[in-house]
Design a protein around this motif. Structure first.
Motif, mmCIF file in Angstrom:
data_model
loop_
_atom_site.group_PDB
_atom_site.id
_atom_site.type_symbol
_atom_site.label_atom_id
_atom_site.label_comp_id
_atom_site.label_asym_id
_atom_site.label_seq_id
_atom_site.Cartn_x
_atom_site.Cartn_y
_atom_site.Cartn_z
ATOM 1 N N LEU A 117 0.666 -1.192 0.049
ATOM 2 C CA LEU A 117 0.127 0.046 -0.001
ATOM 3 C C LEU A 117 1.013 1.188 0.058
ATOM 4 O O LEU A 117 0.476 2.148 -0.652
ATOM 5 N N ASN A 118 1.969 1.226 0.528
ATOM 6 C CA ASN A 118 2.998 2.478 0.806
ATOM 7 C C ASN A 118 3.340 2.559 -0.676
ATOM 8 O O ASN A 118 3.521 3.653 -1.062
ATOM 9 N N ALA A 119 3.553 1.477 -1.414
ATOM 10 C CA ALA A 119 4.288 1.577 -2.774
ATOM 11 C C ALA A 119 3.376 2.040 -3.614
ATOM 12 O O ALA A 119 3.636 2.762 -4.668
ATOM 13 N N SER A 120 2.147 1.655 -3.566
ATOM 14 C CA SER A 120 0.930 2.461 -4.487
ATOM 15 C C SER A 120 0.850 3.801 -4.165
ATOM 16 O O SER A 120 0.069 4.148 -5.223
ATOM 17 N N ARG A 121 1.399 4.489 -3.549
ATOM 18 C CA ARG A 121 1.063 6.061 -3.461
ATOM 19 C C ARG A 121 1.755 6.579 -4.741
ATOM 20 O O ARG A 121 1.477 7.711 -5.058
ATOM 21 N N GLN A 122 2.645 5.660 -5.587
ATOM 22 C CA GLN A 122 3.142 6.134 -6.506
ATOM 23 C C GLN A 122 2.452 5.678 -7.873
ATOM 24 O O GLN A 122 2.672 5.844 -9.292
ATOM 25 N N GLY A 123 1.476 4.708 -7.564
ATOM 26 C CA GLY A 123 0.964 3.966 -8.603
ATOM 27 C C GLY A 123 1.610 2.642 -9.052
ATOM 28 O O GLY A 123 2.720 2.806 -9.012
ATOM 29 N N LEU A 124 0.977 1.534 -9.188
ATOM 30 C CA LEU A 124 1.620 0.217 -9.449
ATOM 31 C C LEU A 124 0.868 -0.326 -10.679
ATOM 32 O O LEU A 124 -0.431 -0.757 -10.776
ATOM 33 N N GLN A 125 1.722 -0.441 -11.557
ATOM 34 C CA GLN A 125 1.305 -1.276 -13.019
ATOM 35 C C GLN A 125 1.322 -2.791 -12.699
ATOM 36 O O GLN A 125 2.334 -3.354 -12.145
ATOM 37 N N ILE A 126 0.527 -3.617 -12.784
ATOM 38 C CA ILE A 126 0.492 -5.017 -12.501
ATOM 39 C C ILE A 126 0.665 -5.817 -13.652
ATOM 40 O O ILE A 126 -0.369 -5.668 -14.539
ATOM 41 N N GLU A 127 1.290 -6.699 -13.733
ATOM 42 C CA GLU A 127 1.690 -7.494 -15.104
ATOM 43 C C GLU A 127 1.758 -8.901 -14.660
ATOM 44 O O GLU A 127 1.558 -9.150 -13.595
ATOM 45 N N GLY A 128 1.953 -9.754 -15.822
ATOM 46 C CA GLY A 128 2.199 -11.189 -15.722
ATOM 47 C C GLY A 128 1.189 -12.012 -14.971
ATOM 48 O O GLY A 128 0.059 -11.753 -15.348
ATOM 49 N N GLU A 129 1.602 -13.164 -14.386
ATOM 50 C CA GLU A 129 0.578 -14.054 -13.670
ATOM 51 C C GLU A 129 -0.159 -13.462 -12.672
ATOM 52 O O GLU A 129 -1.448 -13.932 -12.782
ATOM 53 N N SER A 130 0.306 -12.374 -12.106
ATOM 54 C CA SER A 130 -0.360 -11.690 -10.865
ATOM 55 C C SER A 130 -1.591 -11.071 -11.517
ATOM 56 O O SER A 130 -2.656 -11.109 -11.114
ATOM 57 N N LYS A 131 -1.412 -10.351 -12.801
ATOM 58 C CA LYS A 131 -2.377 -9.582 -13.372
ATOM 59 C C LYS A 131 -3.657 -10.535 -13.628
ATOM 60 O O LYS A 131 -4.814 -10.308 -13.582
ATOM 61 N N ASP A 132 -3.407 -11.752 -14.442
ATOM 62 C CA ASP A 132 -4.277 -13.077 -14.788
ATOM 63 C C ASP A 132 -5.136 -13.326 -13.617
ATOM 64 O O ASP A 132 -6.336 -13.344 -13.868
ATOM 65 N N LYS A 133 -4.281 -13.612 -12.651
ATOM 66 C CA LYS A 133 -5.151 -14.037 -11.530
ATOM 67 C C LYS A 133 -6.119 -12.794 -10.852
ATOM 68 O O LYS A 133 -7.100 -13.501 -10.468
#
Length: 287
Positions: A117-133
């Motif tokens: 959540l702290n890292a998301s303050r800059q916005g997080l692009q989600i890719e790969g297997e995590s994105k599909d799940k």
């Protein structure tokens, strides 16, 4: 024009917002809100600006954004045409910092989630297997009861906290400098650029929007965005050019001028600076 403060209210039996949006184009302008936002694009294409990050989005794009991070999803021009039959659809989740209780994310078990959540303050692009799940889980949530939606959201956050395919979007400098008087002056400039990037735009023109001299504006813009004004504008134009190349309806010369560049050599140079490929190489690889 300031970024708009958007307020989404959860339903009476829910602690967070889950909704599936369907519009001719995404209607929300440059805005922010105090909640975290997880957004998955189901249909439509365009450019997204998250803080000082600019990139193209298309079906399947998935991003987690922290509180008060200004952002906009701006559809390609075809979506705004009067006779357009195109649709812009997305699944959006908004949740407050304390939606599970004031100290929930301070529990030892939530250590990795808190870092996420702290890292998301800059916005997080989600890719790969995590994105599909996560895409599958978000689709599934729409048909679940409120209690099961809650457990599913927590599972998504835990899954994200373990992912190695996350990329931070906005620069730390933007997050730190985007406040107060800076925001007052920067927001109308960004709004203007998003509307007119394909047109001829002068430094004097945008400096006047910020009520500054061109020299002062250049220093101010770079302080806020960590990019020069010209680089920022060219990245907007290259992002749109990438979309036009993907459509495969125009040749490279036509795309150059439709994107706002006034000569082909500069277009090729800026395109390679941003994408590390020439327009022709990009077309061969992605079309």
């Amino acid at each position: 024009m300031k970024p708009i403060l958007e307020k989404l209210t959860p339903e009476p039996d829910c602690s967070f917002v889950l909704q599936k949006d369907s519009f001719p184009y995404y209607p929300t302008p440059w805005h922010y809100h105090p909640e975290y936002e997880l957004v998955m694009v189901l249909k439509s294409t365009g450019k997204k600006i998250i803080g000082d990050h600019i990139s193209h989005f298309s079906e399947g794009d998935l991003v987690l954004m922290g509180p008060n991070l200004p952002h906009v999803y701006d559809n390609d021009p075809a979506y705004y045409e009067e006779d357009s039959q195109l649709k812009a659809e997305a699944i959006v989740i908004h949740f407050a910092e304390d939606f599970l209780g004031k100290n929930f994310f301070s529990l030892p078990e939530m250590g990795k989630v808190k870092k996420l959540l702290n890292a998301s303050r800059q916005g997080l692009q989600i890719e790969g297997e995590s994105k599909d799940k996560i895409a599958c889980r978000m689709e599934k949530m729409l048909s679940l009861s409120p209690a099961l939606r809650l457990t599913e959201l927590l599972s998504i956050l835990v899954l994200l906290s373990q992912s190695e395919t996350l990329t931070q979007l906005a620069s730390p400098g933007f997050v730190q400098s985007y406040s107060g008087a800076n925001a007052e002056r920067l927001d109308p400039v960004l709004a203007y650029l998003m509307q007119h990037f394909a047109e001829e735009i002068s430094l004097e023109e945008v400096a006047a929007i910020a009520n500054m001299s061109p020299q002062s504006f250049c220093r101010f813009f770079k302080h806020c965005t960590r990019k020069t004004f010209l680089n920022f504008l060219n990245e907007l134009r290259v992002g749109y050019a990438c979309r036009l190349i993907s459509d495969n309806h125009y040749n490279i010369s036509e795309i150059c001028y439709k994107s706002g560049f006034n000569n082909l050599s500069n277009f090729n140079r800026q395109f390679k600076r941003v994408t590390q490929k020439t327009p022709s190489e990009y077309k061969r690889e992605y079309v």
